[in-house]
Design an enzyme around this catalytic site. Structure first.
Site, short mmCIF file in Angstrom:
data_model
loop_
_atom_site.label_atom_id
_atom_site.label_comp_id
_atom_site.label_asym_id
_atom_site.label_seq_id
_atom_site.Cartn_x
_atom_site.Cartn_y
_atom_site.Cartn_z
N SER A 95 46.99 44.33 14.68
CA SER A 95 46.21 44.17 15.82
C SER A 95 45.16 43.38 15.03
CB SER A 95 45.61 45.35 16.34
OG SER A 95 46.62 46.08 17.11
N LEU A 96 43.96 42.90 15.86
CA LEU A 96 42.64 42.36 15.56
C LEU A 96 41.67 43.20 15.70
CD1 LEU A 96 43.71 38.52 16.61
CD2 LEU A 96 43.62 39.48 14.28
N LYS A 127 42.79 32.64 22.56
CA LYS A 127 43.44 33.98 22.56
C LYS A 127 44.19 33.97 23.87
CE LYS A 127 42.52 38.86 21.74
NZ LYS A 127 43.19 39.27 22.79
N LYS A 327 40.45 32.60 12.22
CA LYS A 327 41.23 33.06 10.98
C LYS A 327 41.03 31.99 9.71
CE LYS A 327 45.33 33.59 14.00
NZ LYS A 327 46.82 33.42 14.33
N LYS A 351 35.76 38.24 21.89
CA LYS A 351 36.41 38.55 23.28
C LYS A 351 35.28 37.90 24.23
CE LYS A 351 39.29 40.90 24.49
NZ LYS A 351 39.26 42.46 24.45
N CYS A 448 38.56 40.66 69.39
CA CYS A 448 38.70 40.59 70.86
C CYS A 448 39.59 41.69 71.29
CB CYS A 448 39.55 39.22 71.04
SG CYS A 448 41.35 39.37 70.46
N CYS A 468 40.74 34.22 70.87
CA CYS A 468 40.03 35.19 69.88
C CYS A 468 38.70 34.63 69.42
CB CYS A 468 40.92 35.89 68.94
SG CYS A 468 39.96 36.82 67.57
#
Length: 714
Positions: A95-96, A127, A327, A351, A448, A468
């Site tokens: 994961s990061l 991402k 990176k 993020k 209505c 209506c």
């Protein structure tokens, strides 16, 4: 006790309280990860998960004894689904770690640079919010495709992945390694995702919460033929194991990873990769898709400029993104920095602010629209999503309310992506209050009192009363819109005022307002200029061609493209109104559903009388022959980006399609030209990179007249 946790995370001073909170968070986050990765049914919004994850990290940083091997912070991904054959990755899919601010990103860059002899070069990538995938090529042929799983063992989905057009079965080029694991993201293109969800809403089927869930669900179909029906795409962004020459390890051998050499130039020779950017270049040559937006820089400030740009342009790409990945480019420097048990030290994910948030559902109300469709919507406690305060969100129809099991009083996730109307994704069931009951559509129209009907095979309820009050209000507002009659000054507020004051009772009455100028001037706040502008706009609207009027009439299933087809086929309103459903359906591009809807509209005496009234008031009821028969753009694919002075985005699309062209949202090698206005996104740069002709607004006007293009890249 001091810790490095973010300022918004509070850590108890009491060890017992910290352990108690840790014990609450661990099962909550473990369940959330399982629902996200395996079930594709997230229980927490991304923002809420991030907050609780950071809290767990802060607790374990302050009290290291809590950081056991069974903590979610020591895990990657989620357990695999036993329904799919397991696949052990030759190199783990980590994961990061995440950062959420410029200061945190700069601090990470400083930490990453510190141990290195030379300043690093940075690779900046978007991402993608998709499904992580690993493709193992042996001898240049795809041997295995597998999901991330728990980072060590994933699920084998080779046959499903081979249905993607983006995935080559055999690599091309002169330098094909004996074995290589390429990592990427499988995603659902946004336009296709929105179209699919719209179809599911119409059919009364449950919609997907977001493109990632849709991609995950499509990829994990047992039958690859089902996956093949979904327009999934792929971007490659990373490399796992690599062996250039010699005997190749069996990708399904659990011990093979131990014999796989490190992917460094010294170990593997000239055909290997010294840098990540070099690997991406090779991917492109080998036929593997690589995102065009990726940037390489040595300047830390340019890294933030990339982040800042894409944060404000996050809806420009044709796929959904939720951040930027930064990176270290040099692979030898990466080896020097190493990894933790779950994440590399040479990469970080910034993020972006979430497009989902959690709030309380106060009430469910319904609105009767211009075609009679009655739509439920959520009234929520105000919450900020993507910089906009949300108080209302769509629930589509009763079928969707029941499918999502949304109830008044629930804590719900609200989503806002791009220009899409905010919608309720679903409830947080663990937070449901006692006594919350299932919601049902009212039996009668709230405007209505007419009994509502739900046509067989459809998900929506309708009010069939053409008089209506709310239908007329919504119709009048739509009638003046740019895609319809384009009447300046006729918006929702003006439409409501005209109806409330008794100045109009239907659409045709607009064209008699020139006889009531004094009544308009008597309205509170109205001056001569505003009155004259409205009357001038109405007078000009009398000359709009038939297709514009058809759009303004609020006929179900009838938008600008269908209206042009019908106007071109029949030429005038009388011929169209006299045709039966079968005759209309026979027009290329129409079909039985639209044919029946249009014929049904003209079968109502009230609607025929409305058109007669318009004709008597001087409204044009014939087609614009030149506009509907022009084919100067036949077979051409045009992309418009940025703001044009003479065209709205809808008008530009209509201008292209009315001349036989195709208005698309993404730039590729098949794009004929890109029209660039003020403040364009990345599409103009991508066009130049692909040698696709780039036009300014004057060039666009010439193209519409003649179909002639300038030289590529001009």
């Amino acid at each position: 006790m001091t810790t490095d946790q973010p300022d918004d995370v509070a850590v108890p001073d009491d060890p017992a309280a910290a352990r108690a909170r840790h014990d609450e968070l661990v099962p909550l986050l473990r369940d959330a990860r399982y629902r996200y990765y395996v079930l594709s049914d997230p229980v927490l919004s991304d923002a809420e998960f991030d907050v609780r994850w950071r809290e767990l990290l802060a607790l374990e940083d302050a009290y290291p004894a809590l950081a056991t091997a069974t903590s979610p912070t020591a895990e990657v991904g989620a357990p695999v689904d036993s329904a799919f054959p397991p696949h052990r990755h030759l190199e783990s899919m980590l994961s990061l770690d995440n950062v959420f601010s410029r200061e945190d990103l700069a601090a990470w860059q400083t930490r990453a640079s510190g141990p290195l002899d030379d300043e690093p070069t940075w690779v900046c990538e978007l991402k993608i919010d998709g499904v992580a995938i690993s493709l193992t090529y042996v001898g240049g042929v795809l041997a295995t495709a597998a999901t991330r799983g728990d980072g060590v063992t994933g699920e084998t989905v080779t046959q499903q992945v081979l249905t993607l057009d983006d995935v080559p079965y055999r690599l091309s080029g002169d330098h094909v390694p004996a074995l290589v694991e390429v990592r990427g993201e499988i995603y659902y293109p946004l336009a296709a995702f929105e179209a699919m969800n719209a179809e599911r809403v119409e059919a009364g089927e449950q919609v997907f919460a977001n493109p990632r869930n849709a991609a995950s669900g499509a990829l994990r179909q047992k039958d690859p033929a089902v996956t093949a029906t979904r327009p999934l795409s792929l971007w490659i962004h990373g490399m796992g194991a690599l062996q250039v020459t010699g005997d190749t390890p069996d990708p399904d051998d659990p011990d093979a990873a131990e014999d796989t050499p490190d992917p460094t130039e010294e170990a593997l020779g000239e055909a290997s990769f010294a840098t990540h950017s070099g690997f991406l270049d090779w991917c492109h040559e080998a036929g593997l898709p690589v995102a065009d937006e990726t940037t390489v820089t040595t300047d830390p400030d340019e890294v933030w400029a990339f982040v800042d740009h894409w944060t404000s342009h996050r809806h420009d790409p044709t796929y959904e993104i939720d951040g930027v990945v930064v990176k270290v480019d040099d692979l030898a420097q990466r080896q020097s920095l190493g990894t933790t048990s779950r994440a590399p030290r040479w990469a970080i994910a910034y993020k972006m602010p979430p497009i989902e948030a959690t709030t309380r559902l106060r009430d469910i109300e319904v609105n009767t629209g211009r075609t009679g469709r009655v739509t439920p919507f959520a009234v929520v406690e105000p919450v900020v999503v993507s910089g906009v305060t949300i108080t209302y969100a769509t629930l589509h129809n009763e079928v969707q309310v029941h499918a999502k099991d949304v109830r008044i009083g629930d804590l719900v996730r609200v989503r806002r992506a791009g220009d899409v109307i905010p919608e309720v994704v679903g409830p947080i069931l663990t937070e449901r209050p006692d006594g919350a009951t299932t919601w049902h559509m009212p039996a009668d129209c709230p405007s209505c009192g007419t009994p509502l009907v739900r046509p067989e095979g459809e998900g929506h309820h309708f009010c069939e009363n053409v008089d209506c009050p709310n239908r007329i209000l919504e119709s009048l507002s739509h009638f003046g819109g740019r895609s319809a009659m384009d009447i300046e000054g006729l918006g929702y507020k003006t439409a409501k005022l005209l109806l409330d004051e008794g100045l109009v009772a239907d659409l045709a009455d607009l064209f008699a307002l020139d006889t009531r100028r004094d009544d308009l001037l008597a309205l509170e706040g109205w001056k001569e200029k505003s009155v004259d502008n409205l009357l001038a706009g109405i007078e000009a609207a009398k000359g709009q061609p038939l297709d514009r009027l058809l759009v303004g009439l609020n006929i179900r299933h009838l938008g600008p493209t269908v209206a042009r087809l019908l106007a071109g086929a029949f030429g005038d309103m009388e011929a169209l109104a006299s045709a039966d459903a079968e005759t209309m359906a026979a027009v290329d591009g129409i079909g039985p559903v639209i044919g029946e809807a249009v014929a049904g509209f003209f079968a109502v005496d009230r609607n025929r009388a409305l058109l007669d009234k318009m004709r008597d008031l001087g409204v044009r009821l014939t087609a614009d022959v030149d506009a509907t028969t022009s084919d100067v753009l036949d077979g051409l694919s045009i992309v418009v980006t940025g703001t044009l002075e003479g065209f709205s985005r809808t008008e530009a699309k209509e201008a292209i399609e009315s001349r036989g062209g195709k208005a698309t949202s993404s730039v590729s090698g098949r794009t004929t030209a890109v029209v660039v206005g003020e403040s364009p996104g990345s599409k103009a740069d991508k066009a130049r990179d692909l040698d696709v002709p780039v036009l300014d607004e004057a060039g666009f006007a010439r193209l519409l007249d003649t179909g002639e293009l300038p030289d590529a890249g001009a």
